[in-house]
Design a protein around this motif. Structure first.
Motif, PDB file in Angstrom:
ATOM      1  N   LEU A  20     -73.237 -17.610 -28.983  1.00  0.00           N
ATOM      2  CA  LEU A  20     -72.392 -17.832 -30.160  1.00  0.00           C
ATOM      3  C   LEU A  20     -73.070 -18.799 -31.133  1.00  0.00           C
ATOM      4  O   LEU A  20     -73.758 -19.731 -30.717  1.00  0.00           O
ATOM      5  N   PRO A  21     -72.873 -18.601 -32.425  1.00  0.00           N
ATOM      6  CA  PRO A  21     -73.557 -19.458 -33.411  1.00  0.00           C
ATOM      7  C   PRO A  21     -72.860 -20.791 -33.675  1.00  0.00           C
ATOM      8  O   PRO A  21     -72.838 -21.269 -34.804  1.00  0.00           O
ATOM      9  N   PHE A  22     -72.287 -21.395 -32.647  1.00  0.00           N
ATOM     10  CA  PHE A  22     -71.560 -22.647 -32.834  1.00  0.00           C
ATOM     11  C   PHE A  22     -72.046 -23.767 -31.925  1.00  0.00           C
ATOM     12  O   PHE A  22     -71.462 -24.841 -31.917  1.00  0.00           O
ATOM     13  N   GLY A  23     -73.087 -23.559 -31.141  1.00  0.00           N
ATOM     14  CA  GLY A  23     -73.470 -24.517 -30.117  1.00  0.00           C
ATOM     15  C   GLY A  23     -74.419 -25.603 -30.582  1.00  0.00           C
ATOM     16  O   GLY A  23     -74.131 -26.790 -30.479  1.00  0.00           O
ATOM     17  N   ALA A  24     -75.579 -25.210 -31.068  1.00  0.00           N
ATOM     18  CA  ALA A  24     -76.602 -26.171 -31.477  1.00  0.00           C
ATOM     19  C   ALA A  24     -76.285 -26.691 -32.881  1.00  0.00           C
ATOM     20  O   ALA A  24     -75.959 -25.926 -33.783  1.00  0.00           O
ATOM     21  N   VAL A  25     -76.398 -27.984 -33.059  1.00  0.00           N
ATOM     22  CA  VAL A  25     -76.028 -28.622 -34.328  1.00  0.00           C
ATOM     23  C   VAL A  25     -77.266 -29.213 -34.990  1.00  0.00           C
ATOM     24  O   VAL A  25     -78.080 -29.869 -34.349  1.00  0.00           O
ATOM     25  N   CYS A  26     -77.385 -28.961 -36.283  1.00  0.00           N
ATOM     26  CA  CYS A  26     -78.388 -29.627 -37.113  1.00  0.00           C
ATOM     27  C   CYS A  26     -77.661 -30.249 -38.301  1.00  0.00           C
ATOM     28  O   CYS A  26     -76.817 -29.609 -38.923  1.00  0.00           O
ATOM     29  N   ASN A  27     -77.977 -31.476 -38.584  1.00  0.00           N
ATOM     30  CA  ASN A  27     -77.415 -32.171 -39.745  1.00  0.00           C
ATOM     31  C   ASN A  27     -78.508 -32.310 -40.794  1.00  0.00           C
ATOM     32  O   ASN A  27     -79.543 -32.920 -40.543  1.00  0.00           O
ATOM     33  N   PHE A  86     -81.394 -26.436  -8.650  1.00  0.00           N
ATOM     34  CA  PHE A  86     -82.353 -27.290  -9.353  1.00  0.00           C
ATOM     35  C   PHE A  86     -82.388 -26.960 -10.848  1.00  0.00           C
ATOM     36  O   PHE A  86     -82.314 -27.849 -11.704  1.00  0.00           O
ATOM     37  N   LEU A  87     -82.455 -25.677 -11.179  1.00  0.00           N
ATOM     38  CA  LEU A  87     -82.500 -25.261 -12.585  1.00  0.00           C
ATOM     39  C   LEU A  87     -81.191 -25.588 -13.309  1.00  0.00           C
ATOM     40  O   LEU A  87     -81.197 -25.934 -14.498  1.00  0.00           O
ATOM     41  N   THR A  88     -80.083 -25.497 -12.600  1.00  0.00           N
ATOM     42  CA  THR A  88     -78.796 -25.815 -13.210  1.00  0.00           C
ATOM     43  C   THR A  88     -78.700 -27.293 -13.541  1.00  0.00           C
ATOM     44  O   THR A  88     -78.202 -27.665 -14.610  1.00  0.00           O
ATOM     45  N   TRP A  89     -79.185 -28.156 -12.650  1.00  0.00           N
ATOM     46  CA  TRP A  89     -79.159 -29.589 -12.947  1.00  0.00           C
ATOM     47  C   TRP A  89     -80.074 -29.914 -14.121  1.00  0.00           C
ATOM     48  O   TRP A  89     -79.750 -30.777 -14.944  1.00  0.00           O
ATOM     49  N   ILE A  90     -81.211 -29.225 -14.224  1.00  0.00           N
ATOM     50  CA  ILE A  90     -82.091 -29.429 -15.380  1.00  0.00           C
ATOM     51  C   ILE A  90     -81.373 -28.995 -16.658  1.00  0.00           C
ATOM     52  O   ILE A  90     -81.405 -29.700 -17.667  1.00  0.00           O
ATOM     53  N   SER A  91     -80.724 -27.832 -16.614  1.00  0.00           N
ATOM     54  CA  SER A  91     -79.975 -27.345 -17.779  1.00  0.00           C
ATOM     55  C   SER A  91     -78.874 -28.315 -18.174  1.00  0.00           C
ATOM     56  O   SER A  91     -78.652 -28.566 -19.361  1.00  0.00           O
ATOM     57  N   PHE A  92     -78.182 -28.837 -17.175  1.00  0.00           N
ATOM     58  CA  PHE A  92     -77.110 -29.801 -17.446  1.00  0.00           C
ATOM     59  C   PHE A  92     -77.668 -31.036 -18.150  1.00  0.00           C
ATOM     60  O   PHE A  92     -77.108 -31.506 -19.141  1.00  0.00           O
ATOM     61  N   GLY A  93     -78.772 -31.558 -17.656  1.00  0.00           N
ATOM     62  CA  GLY A  93     -79.377 -32.732 -18.284  1.00  0.00           C
ATOM     63  C   GLY A  93     -79.844 -32.447 -19.701  1.00  0.00           C
ATOM     64  O   GLY A  93     -79.646 -33.257 -20.611  1.00  0.00           O
ATOM     65  N   LEU A  94     -80.442 -31.275 -19.905  1.00  0.00           N
ATOM     66  CA  LEU A  94     -80.901 -30.911 -21.244  1.00  0.00           C
ATOM     67  C   LEU A  94     -79.741 -30.698 -22.205  1.00  0.00           C
ATOM     68  O   LEU A  94     -79.861 -30.973 -23.406  1.00  0.00           O
ATOM     69  N   SER A  95     -78.614 -30.217 -21.686  1.00  0.00           N
ATOM     70  CA  SER A  95     -77.476 -29.985 -22.578  1.00  0.00           C
ATOM     71  C   SER A  95     -76.867 -31.292 -23.083  1.00  0.00           C
ATOM     72  O   SER A  95     -76.166 -31.299 -24.093  1.00  0.00           O
ATOM     73  N   LEU A  96     -77.145 -32.392 -22.396  1.00  0.00           N
ATOM     74  CA  LEU A  96     -76.651 -33.696 -22.841  1.00  0.00           C
ATOM     75  C   LEU A  96     -77.588 -34.394 -23.819  1.00  0.00           C
ATOM     76  O   LEU A  96     -77.206 -35.389 -24.439  1.00  0.00           O
ATOM     77  N   CYS A  97     -78.795 -33.896 -23.977  1.00  0.00           N
ATOM     78  CA  CYS A  97     -79.796 -34.561 -24.818  1.00  0.00           C
ATOM     79  C   CYS A  97     -79.384 -34.734 -26.282  1.00  0.00           C
ATOM     80  O   CYS A  97     -79.736 -35.748 -26.882  1.00  0.00           O
ATOM     81  N   PRO A  98     -78.661 -33.801 -26.917  1.00  0.00           N
ATOM     82  CA  PRO A  98     -78.263 -34.055 -28.309  1.00  0.00           C
ATOM     83  C   PRO A  98     -77.407 -35.301 -28.488  1.00  0.00           C
ATOM     84  O   PRO A  98     -77.339 -35.861 -29.578  1.00  0.00           O
ATOM     85  N   THR A 109     -68.490 -26.374 -28.601  1.00  0.00           N
ATOM     86  CA  THR A 109     -69.115 -25.316 -27.797  1.00  0.00           C
ATOM     87  C   THR A 109     -70.160 -25.916 -26.871  1.00  0.00           C
ATOM     88  O   THR A 109     -70.254 -25.533 -25.702  1.00  0.00           O
ATOM     89  N   GLY A 110     -70.938 -26.850 -27.365  1.00  0.00           N
ATOM     90  CA  GLY A 110     -71.914 -27.541 -26.524  1.00  0.00           C
ATOM     91  C   GLY A 110     -71.251 -28.293 -25.385  1.00  0.00           C
ATOM     92  O   GLY A 110     -71.783 -28.352 -24.273  1.00  0.00           O
ATOM     93  N   PHE A 111     -70.088 -28.865 -25.651  1.00  0.00           N
ATOM     94  CA  PHE A 111     -69.333 -29.550 -24.600  1.00  0.00           C
ATOM     95  C   PHE A 111     -68.922 -28.573 -23.503  1.00  0.00           C
ATOM     96  O   PHE A 111     -69.073 -28.858 -22.316  1.00  0.00           O
ATOM     97  N   PHE A 112     -68.401 -27.410 -23.896  1.00  0.00           N
ATOM     98  CA  PHE A 112     -67.983 -26.425 -22.900  1.00  0.00           C
ATOM     99  C   PHE A 112     -69.177 -25.857 -22.135  1.00  0.00           C
ATOM    100  O   PHE A 112     -69.072 -25.554 -20.947  1.00  0.00           O
ATOM    101  N   ILE A 113     -70.314 -25.718 -22.804  1.00  0.00           N
ATOM    102  CA  ILE A 113     -71.527 -25.290 -22.114  1.00  0.00           C
ATOM    103  C   ILE A 113     -71.909 -26.322 -21.063  1.00  0.00           C
ATOM    104  O   ILE A 113     -72.242 -25.980 -19.918  1.00  0.00           O
ATOM    105  N   THR A 114     -71.855 -27.582 -21.410  1.00  0.00           N
ATOM    106  CA  THR A 114     -72.181 -28.653 -20.474  1.00  0.00           C
ATOM    107  C   THR A 114     -71.221 -28.648 -19.289  1.00  0.00           C
ATOM    108  O   THR A 114     -71.653 -28.807 -18.138  1.00  0.00           O
ATOM    109  N   ILE A 115     -69.947 -28.456 -19.549  1.00  0.00           N
ATOM    110  CA  ILE A 115     -68.956 -28.425 -18.472  1.00  0.00           C
ATOM    111  C   ILE A 115     -69.200 -27.231 -17.547  1.00  0.00           C
ATOM    112  O   ILE A 115     -69.140 -27.376 -16.320  1.00  0.00           O
ATOM    113  N   THR A 116     -69.477 -26.055 -18.092  1.00  0.00           N
ATOM    114  CA  THR A 116     -69.732 -24.891 -17.234  1.00  0.00           C
ATOM    115  C   THR A 116     -70.990 -25.100 -16.393  1.00  0.00           C
ATOM    116  O   THR A 116     -71.029 -24.682 -15.234  1.00  0.00           O
TER     117      THR A 116
END
Length: 133
Positions: A20-27, A86-98, A109-116
């Motif tokens: 979905l086009p709502f996840g990644a944010v650029c300002n 292992f890959l899921t924990w890496i994804s979880f950590g990367l999803s918190l980087c923003p 949307t990024g929050f829900f991705i992190t929760i899933t």
């Protein structure tokens, strides 16, 4: 069996949210001095081009996780489940980087991705701990 279904449903939900086009944010800065907030898909190269690397990497690791989970479901390879965790924990950590840049670089949307991703990692860990006992 219910845990195995949740393990395969959660990556599908995560991938749908990432497309979905709502996840990644650029300002972006406007000429007025205000900032313009634009959102993109996790697989869009635009945030990656503006040095927001984590959404694309999170998406790639989620696809790899989905593949390893499919291998686990069809071939019952325990090692693939370990890789998936292992890959899921890496994804979880990367999803918190923003959040390093501030809350305005994080979307709902990024929050829900992190929760899933977090729930998926916990479920995979639960399956692995049951196999060991």
């Amino acid at each position: 069996m219910k845990l195995k279904i949740k393990v395969i449903i959660l990556p599908v939900i995560t991938l749908v949210l990432q497309v979905l086009p709502f996840g990644a944010v650029c300002n972006f800065a406007s000429p007025d001095g205000d900032s313009i907030r634009k959102t993109f898909s996790y697989f869009s190269p635009v945030p990656f081009g503006y040095a927001n690397f984590s959404p694309l990497l999170t998406g790639i690791f989620t696809v790899f996780t989905f593949g390893t989970l499919l291998i686990y479901l069809f071939f019952k390879r325990r090692r693939s489940l370990i890789y998936a965790e292992f890959l899921t924990w890496i994804s979880f950590g990367l999803s918190l980087c923003p959040l390093w840049y501030g809350i305005r670089f994080f979307s709902v949307t990024g929050f829900f991705i992190t929760i899933t991703l977090l729930v998926k990692a916990i479920i995979i860990h639960t399956i692995l701990s049951k196999k060991e006992n």
